[in-house]
Design an enzyme around this catalytic site. Sequence first.
Site, mmCIF file in Angstrom:
data_model
loop_
_atom_site.group_PDB
_atom_site.id
_atom_site.type_symbol
_atom_site.label_atom_id
_atom_site.label_comp_id
_atom_site.label_asym_id
_atom_site.label_seq_id
_atom_site.Cartn_x
_atom_site.Cartn_y
_atom_site.Cartn_z
ATOM 1 N N GLY A 117 1.010 -1.186 -0.026
ATOM 2 C CA GLY A 117 0.025 0.098 0.138
ATOM 3 C C GLY A 117 0.937 1.178 -0.174
ATOM 4 N N CYS A 118 0.356 2.444 -0.237
ATOM 5 C CA CYS A 118 1.136 3.519 -0.426
ATOM 6 C C CYS A 118 1.464 4.125 0.671
ATOM 7 C CB CYS A 118 0.409 4.603 -1.427
ATOM 8 S SG CYS A 118 -1.275 5.095 -0.669
ATOM 9 N N HIS A 119 0.660 4.470 1.783
ATOM 10 C CA HIS A 119 1.046 4.858 3.144
ATOM 11 C C HIS A 119 1.973 3.791 3.813
ATOM 12 C CE1 HIS A 119 -1.939 7.789 2.791
ATOM 13 N NE2 HIS A 119 -3.001 6.941 2.419
ATOM 14 N N ALA A 120 1.601 2.541 3.530
ATOM 15 C CA ALA A 120 2.581 1.553 4.247
ATOM 16 C C ALA A 120 3.996 1.450 3.615
ATOM 17 C CB ALA A 120 1.571 0.103 3.888
ATOM 18 N N SER A 121 3.949 1.688 2.371
ATOM 19 C CA SER A 121 5.320 1.762 1.848
ATOM 20 C C SER A 121 6.132 2.819 2.480
ATOM 21 C CB SER A 121 5.229 2.171 0.325
ATOM 22 O OG SER A 121 4.655 1.247 -0.317
#
Length: 319
Positions: A117-121
């Site tokens: 996921g973008c935030h997770a990255s």
Amino acid sequence: MTFKVFIDGRHGTTGLKIDERLALRPEIEILTIPETQRKDPVVKAEYINKADVVFLCLPDAASKESVALLAPDNGHTRFLDASTAHRTHPDWVYGLPELNGGQRERIKNARKVAVPGCHASGFIMLMAPLVAGGIVPPDYPASTYSITGYSGGGKEMIASYEEPTSLPEAMKSPRFYALGLTHKHLPEMQVQTGLAYPPLFTPIVGNFAQGMVVAVPLLPRLLSRKITPADVQACFAEHYAGEVFVKVMPLDAAAVLDNGFLPATACNDTNRAEIFVFGHSEQILLAARFDNLGKGASGAAIQCMNLMLGVAETTGLAV
């Protein structure tokens, strides 16, 4: 050599970006299912089973349904899932090549890869090296906030920002969301960093199309040992040494800031992520800046596909 690629869900934001990027590559043959048949499971199964790589750009339940269409005797089709359905599943490899020393090889050999996921990255790129290096203890009370362009919310959110002739006043300012503190990226944030507990995560959407910054505050007094910003920057520099797509910025980042500001859009249209460390002896702030549609989504997916197909990792991706 030509590789057959099927994008299941190619009309969504991530699917469209993947299609756009791969259309420029002569070694890729994109299998396009007729519009009237794209929800027919029998037809979809045919496309999945003749593809070398299938990108799943679907809601979680639909991704699982598509994976189930793989024929039992199919030994060649490989999946890249951009949904949250499989990011902590033990049978799927997490698609962040820079995670640790062995992750790139795991992705190369995998049949099933879950795109982060973008935030997770951003959170994982910041926290995983520090937990692995013993700087941040696993039980640290981590928190993070992230500001992202509205394209991360998909077609409906994009339309809410771009279609009105006059944007409502409330949408002109950045807006916190997911205030129930149960954002869907939390499980992978915890699992892939090795934290004992999920972080307190507050995402923010801004009135700009793409780009993001994920920030993580650290309190040295709560860490495993006395740590300075220079120690943290050195840990990042060692961990990401030699990486093409992750750039650790100088500790004194004034030269790369915009009059003291850190804009979220500087990595747009690239697959680059920039890592920053700010602070002093009592407070440290980590920040990861990247394109939410690049390293945060379609770029990351294609980076993993390149590894899986045995082509140069940077093919079709801007640094």
